[in-house]
Scaffold this motif. Structure first.
Motif, mmCIF file in Angstrom:
data_model
loop_
_atom_site.group_PDB
_atom_site.id
_atom_site.type_symbol
_atom_site.label_atom_id
_atom_site.label_comp_id
_atom_site.label_asym_id
_atom_site.label_seq_id
_atom_site.Cartn_x
_atom_site.Cartn_y
_atom_site.Cartn_z
ATOM 1 N N SER A 200 0.820 -1.214 0.000
ATOM 2 C CA SER A 200 0.000 0.000 0.000
ATOM 3 C C SER A 200 0.850 1.259 0.000
ATOM 4 C CB SER A 200 -0.941 0.000 1.208
ATOM 5 O OG SER A 200 -1.952 -0.970 1.044
ATOM 6 N N SER A 201 2.097 1.150 0.450
ATOM 7 C CA SER A 201 2.984 2.308 0.414
ATOM 8 C C SER A 201 3.301 2.724 -1.015
ATOM 9 C CB SER A 201 4.289 1.999 1.157
ATOM 10 O OG SER A 201 4.921 0.864 0.587
ATOM 11 N N ILE A 202 3.038 1.838 -1.976
ATOM 12 C CA ILE A 202 3.122 2.168 -3.404
ATOM 13 C C ILE A 202 1.717 2.342 -3.976
ATOM 14 C CG2 ILE A 202 3.742 1.297 -5.695
ATOM 15 C CD1 ILE A 202 6.150 -0.085 -4.445
ATOM 16 N N GLY A 203 0.890 1.304 -3.798
ATOM 17 C CA GLY A 203 -0.430 1.301 -4.434
ATOM 18 C C GLY A 203 -1.407 2.300 -3.868
ATOM 19 N N LYS A 204 -1.167 2.735 -2.629
ATOM 20 C CA LYS A 204 -2.070 3.698 -1.985
ATOM 21 C C LYS A 204 -1.271 4.878 -1.421
ATOM 22 C CE LYS A 204 -6.064 3.485 1.180
ATOM 23 N NZ LYS A 204 -6.996 4.100 0.242
ATOM 24 N N PHE A 205 -0.099 5.101 -1.959
ATOM 25 C CA PHE A 205 0.766 6.167 -1.447
ATOM 26 C C PHE A 205 0.039 7.515 -1.512
ATOM 27 C CE2 PHE A 205 4.006 9.501 -2.040
ATOM 28 C CZ PHE A 205 4.778 9.281 -0.909
ATOM 29 N N ASP A 610 15.319 2.672 -0.767
ATOM 30 C CA ASP A 610 16.682 2.400 -1.242
ATOM 31 C C ASP A 610 16.679 2.138 -2.743
ATOM 32 O OD1 ASP A 610 17.619 2.682 1.324
ATOM 33 O OD2 ASP A 610 17.692 0.516 1.735
ATOM 34 N N ASN A 611 15.690 1.410 -3.197
ATOM 35 C CA ASN A 611 15.589 1.100 -4.621
ATOM 36 C C ASN A 611 15.393 2.370 -5.439
ATOM 37 O OD1 ASN A 611 14.179 0.314 -7.189
ATOM 38 N ND2 ASN A 611 14.556 -1.732 -6.368
ATOM 39 N N LEU A 687 5.580 -1.499 -14.493
ATOM 40 C CA LEU A 687 6.479 -2.592 -14.852
ATOM 41 C C LEU A 687 7.740 -2.574 -13.999
ATOM 42 C CD1 LEU A 687 6.217 -2.678 -18.764
ATOM 43 C CD2 LEU A 687 4.723 -3.687 -17.028
ATOM 44 N N TYR A 688 8.253 -1.379 -13.722
ATOM 45 C CA TYR A 688 9.440 -1.279 -12.887
ATOM 46 C C TYR A 688 9.167 -1.840 -11.488
ATOM 47 C CZ TYR A 688 13.337 0.604 -10.243
ATOM 48 O OH TYR A 688 14.439 0.723 -9.436
ATOM 49 N N THR A 689 8.004 -1.516 -10.941
ATOM 50 C CA THR A 689 7.649 -2.007 -9.602
ATOM 51 C C THR A 689 7.565 -3.523 -9.596
ATOM 52 O OG1 THR A 689 6.421 0.025 -9.109
ATOM 53 C CG2 THR A 689 5.909 -1.909 -7.776
ATOM 54 N N CYS A 696 9.520 -9.742 -9.724
ATOM 55 C CA CYS A 696 8.627 -10.729 -10.335
ATOM 56 C C CYS A 696 8.724 -10.631 -11.859
ATOM 57 C CB CYS A 696 7.196 -10.509 -9.865
ATOM 58 S SG CYS A 696 6.074 -11.859 -10.293
ATOM 59 N N PRO A 697 9.887 -10.922 -12.424
ATOM 60 C CA PRO A 697 10.075 -10.755 -13.876
ATOM 61 C C PRO A 697 9.222 -11.697 -14.725
ATOM 62 C CG PRO A 697 11.959 -11.883 -12.900
ATOM 63 C CD PRO A 697 11.122 -11.389 -11.760
ATOM 64 N N ARG A 698 8.688 -12.773 -14.125
ATOM 65 C CA ARG A 698 7.888 -13.707 -14.927
ATOM 66 C C ARG A 698 6.682 -13.016 -15.549
ATOM 67 N NH1 ARG A 698 3.177 -16.457 -13.007
ATOM 68 N NH2 ARG A 698 2.409 -15.573 -11.041
ATOM 69 N N LEU A 699 6.120 -12.008 -14.873
ATOM 70 C CA LEU A 699 4.963 -11.297 -15.418
ATOM 71 C C LEU A 699 5.367 -10.411 -16.588
ATOM 72 C CD1 LEU A 699 3.035 -10.308 -12.159
ATOM 73 C CD2 LEU A 699 2.811 -12.362 -13.572
ATOM 74 N N ILE A 700 6.538 -9.844 -16.510
ATOM 75 C CA ILE A 700 7.031 -9.002 -17.605
ATOM 76 C C ILE A 700 7.189 -9.842 -18.869
ATOM 77 C CG2 ILE A 700 8.835 -7.407 -18.338
ATOM 78 C CD1 ILE A 700 7.241 -6.490 -15.868
ATOM 79 N N GLU A 701 7.644 -11.068 -18.684
ATOM 80 C CA GLU A 701 7.880 -11.952 -19.825
ATOM 81 C C GLU A 701 6.593 -12.328 -20.551
ATOM 82 O OE1 GLU A 701 9.949 -15.164 -18.032
ATOM 83 O OE2 GLU A 701 11.735 -13.972 -17.548
ATOM 84 N N GLU A 702 5.444 -12.213 -19.879
ATOM 85 C CA GLU A 702 4.154 -12.522 -20.513
ATOM 86 C C GLU A 702 3.695 -11.435 -21.479
ATOM 87 O OE1 GLU A 702 0.638 -13.788 -18.503
ATOM 88 O OE2 GLU A 702 1.799 -14.704 -16.876
ATOM 89 N N LEU A 703 4.183 -10.240 -21.289
ATOM 90 C CA LEU A 703 3.654 -9.087 -22.002
ATOM 91 C C LEU A 703 4.270 -8.954 -23.391
ATOM 92 C CD1 LEU A 703 3.947 -6.520 -19.059
ATOM 93 C CD2 LEU A 703 2.007 -8.028 -19.590
ATOM 94 N N THR A 704 3.514 -8.306 -24.269
ATOM 95 C CA THR A 704 4.062 -7.874 -25.558
ATOM 96 C C THR A 704 4.468 -6.427 -25.387
ATOM 97 O OG1 THR A 704 2.623 -9.373 -26.777
ATOM 98 C CG2 THR A 704 3.582 -7.533 -28.001
#
Length: 707
Positions: A200-205, A610-611, A687-689, A696-704
């Motif tokens: 939520s610190s990202i999704g509801k920041f 940090d990221n 996508l960066y998040t 979780c790079p596996r989700l990125i690999e699904e995308l066009t």
């Protein structure tokens, strides 16, 4: 009774309609709209936006849950939507031990994806004009009651062909204030699994503080997956189900955008009232928004204090608080914007012009001469009843939870004990999971007191007599008595009471006595307001017809009604006031500037900070080498559009719409092209998040991905 709050008076905006205004039916894009889209930079084939025969863009945009939008982004059923749209599901899966709201959720394989019971995703199959079929036999002489009966009866006949398929949903929807009707059919998928949610610190920041505000730095997204049976058809949950292959999934662009680049949303906007009269707007502001703000301010302060003190309470009430707070702040912003933009005065000037037009023609006078006077009278006469109705709804329907729990049983129409127990388990188990009676006990006296102070005595439910006589007007003592003696404080006690004595046992329960008293009060309000329904319905419809007759060459955009719509426009900032200029995008720098470990709405975990500080954006960087988080466009959206894909001119995904701006919260009533902006999360930050922050790079690999 709620109908009175949503009825539309229909009037034309004083200013000439801008080409970019409108939430357009995809199937009925006119030449003017298509030409304007191309002028703004749209190069995707127009005939590939909507098709019922071939795969098209409309096939990728879904109804997510009951009130949001999502978009298919892979041929394995992956759906992107907003974090706040997935919030209910995230909360359901959360506990103090597995706090996915706070920490986020990452599945590293399909078996780890979590089935979310009750969550549906619906794909639009077709949109069909059925006006002639459902209005057959209706004439100007047909009374409003007869008209409604004919339309309902003929609609039922049309919908009968869909009623035996639980995976198809069909409804007939009125457009242009009941002057036109469309059949819309959806294929409904019931095996939907949670795949990814950022913390939520990202999704509801920014939380409530930043809600409806720009600049925003919220990564408002979550990821789900639709599953189907082995024949790629909708199915109930099964371990044997496989990822659904949608007819169309959208490519994702990380090439970015510039100022004035083409931007387009497709989604399911919920409700607008763009043609509401000056009297209707006044009623909305004074009789609906002001009472809503007042009651929710009291309730939310009590909820917030308890949520901040206890993580278990925070998790249980997170969804309820978010929903309540969203419309609370919206009501405040709407009133402020309507006043600042002098919308009522503009509508009044238009009404004067329109009255002159009607009076100038004998034919128009005969058809429409009584429309304006009738609307004025009915709205003015219902100012107080609607105000009372809002206080009533906010207090007893949306405020005191135990009254609503008891009412659910009271109106069940089930007398057999076994059937009633089954009904209660099915209907209330999830509700009790997120119910804290001690917190509700604090809310009850505060709201009962406020309601009494704001409404005439004749609208007080009879339970107030009990409070006066038995508890000498002490609301705290009354609340203590209710919660000490009621079986409705938890599900086990309620089931035991039903098992012991059925409804007769519950009739003596303090919460049931309260619920029945409230039901009597509701009936009085309905009796006061129901006579005006036909008057408003008829005159609103006739007024829309007058507008369209007066301007036959004008392309009218129908009000939003949670059907699939397209809005076209451009990326761009805005100037809300003198000497203030807002840029069209925000960056991760703003997260670091706003971050505050002592404020729950702005606290961010150290590993995320940090990221971001490392600034190793890789291919997700914008053209200036920084990380874009949010961006603005002048697309025309409203509630329900949350999660809508934002496309570039090639129909590639560049973001997800999640909010509007404070200065234009009047947008449901009037579109202000110079001010109104859609706030979207940049897909590169999404996508960066997923890829770098949460690994979780596996989700990125699904995308066009278009690079």
């Amino acid at each position: 009774m709620k109908k009175i709050f949503l009825l539309l008076g229909v009037l034309l905006s004083l200013a000439s309609v801008q080409a970019d205004e409108g939430m357009w039916l995809l199937k009925e894009l006119n030449r003017q709209s298509a030409a304007r889209m191309k002028e703004l930079g749209f190069t995707f084939p127009i005939d590939s936006i909507y098709s019922e025969k071939n795969a098209s863009l409309k096939d990728a945009v879904v109804i997510f849950g009951g009130g949001c939008t999502g978009v298919a982004v892979s041929q394995e059923g992956l759906i992107f939507t907003n974090h706040h749209c997935g919030y209910d599901a995230i909360q359901k899966h959360s506990s103090v031990e597995h706090d996915y709201l706070k920490d986020g959720f990452v599945s590293q394989s399909k078996p780890e994806e979590l089935y979310t019971e009750g969550l549906n995703v619906s794909f639009l199959q077709k949109t069909e004009d059925v006006t002639d079929q459902v209005t057959l036999g209706i004439t100007d002489a047909t009374s409003e009651g007869e008209r409604n009966h004919i339309i309902d009866s003929l609609s039922t006949d049309i919908l009968a062909q869909y009623k035996n398929n639980e995976f198809l949903t069909a409804r007939i929807v009125p457009f242009y204030t009941g002057n036109k009707f469309y059949l819309v059919v959806y294929e409904v998928f019931k095996d939907v699994r949670m795949v990814f949610a950022p913390p939520s610190s990202i999704g509801k920041f920014g939380g409530d503080a930043d809600n409806w505000q720009w600049p925003r730095h919220t990564g408002d997204f979550s990821v789900f997956r639709v599953y189907a049976n082995k024949d790629n058809q909708p199915s109930h949950y099964s371990a044997d189900n496989v990822p659904y292959k949608p007819k169309y999934s959208v490519p994702v662009s990380i090439k970015g955008y510039k100022d004035k680049d083409y931007a387009m949303t497709i989604g399911y906007p919920g409700s607008t009232e763009r043609y509401l009269s000056s009297w209707g707007i006044t009623q909305m502001m004074e009789s609906e928004n002001i009472p809503r703000i007042e009651v929710r301010t009291v309730k939310q302060a009590i909820w917030r204090k308890a949520m901040n003190a206890d993580d278990a309470v925070r998790i249980k009430y997170s969804v309820k608080f978010s929903r309540s707070s969203n419309y609370w702040k919206n009501a405040m912003g709407m009133n402020a914007a309507l006043k600042k933009l002098n919308v009522v005065e503009s509508k009044q000037a238009l009404e004067s012009r329109l009255a002159d037009w009607i009076a100038s023609s004998p034919a128009a006078t005969e058809k429409y001469g009584d429309v304006l006077p009738s609307l004025e009278v009915v709205y003015k006469n219902t100012m107080k009843p609607v105000e009372i109705g809002t206080y009533f709804g906010e207090t007893f329907n949306n405020g005191i939870e135990i009254a609503r729990l008891a009412n659910s049983v009271n109106i069940s129409n089930v007398s057999d004990k076994e059937e009633l127990m089954a009904y209660v388990r099915a209907k209330l188990t999830d509700t009790y999971k997120d119910y804290v009676p001690e917190l509700d006990k604090q809310v009850m006296p505060a709201l009962l007191k406020l309601y009494r102070e704001r409404v005439p005595a004749e609208y007080l439910p009879s339970v107030y007599q009990t409070i006066d006589k038995k508890f000498k007007g002490d609301y705290d003592k009354y609340a203590d008595w209710v919660f000490k003696n009621s079986k409705f404080t938890n599900l086990d006690n309620l089931i035991s009471a039903i098992s012991a004595g059925g409804l007769k046992e519950l009739d003596k329960d303090p919460a049931m006595i309260l619920a029945k008293s409230v039901a009597e009060g509701r009936l009085k309000l309905v009796e006061d307001l129901s006579p005006v329904y036909p008057i408003i319905d008829r005159n609103a419809r006739k007024y829309m017809a007058a507008l369209m007759e007066m301007q036959p060459d004008k392309a009218f955009s129908p009000d939003a009604n949670f059907t699939q719509r397209l809005s076209y426009g451009s990326v761009g900032g805005y100037s809300p006031a003198d000497a203030i200029e807002y840029d069209y995008f925000s960056t991760s720098k703003g997260i670091l500037e706003k971050e505050n470990p002592n404020d729950p709405e702005f606290a961010v975990q150290n590993y995320i900070l940090d990221n971001l500080r490392a600034e190793k954006w890789g291919e997700y960087a914008n053209e200036k080498g920084s990380m874009s988080v949010g961006f603005l466009s002048n697309n025309d959206i409203t509630g329900g559009n949350s999660g809508s894909p934002v496309f570039n001119g090639k129909a590639e995904l560049i973001g997800l719409a999640f909010d509007g701006n404070w200065e234009a919260l009047s947008g449901d009533v009037v579109f202000e092209p110079e001010l109104q902006r859609t706030i979207s999360v940049d897909i590169r930050y999404v996508l960066y998040t997923i890829d770098k922050i949460m690994n979780c790079p596996r989700l990125i690999e699904e995308l066009t991905i278009q690079r």
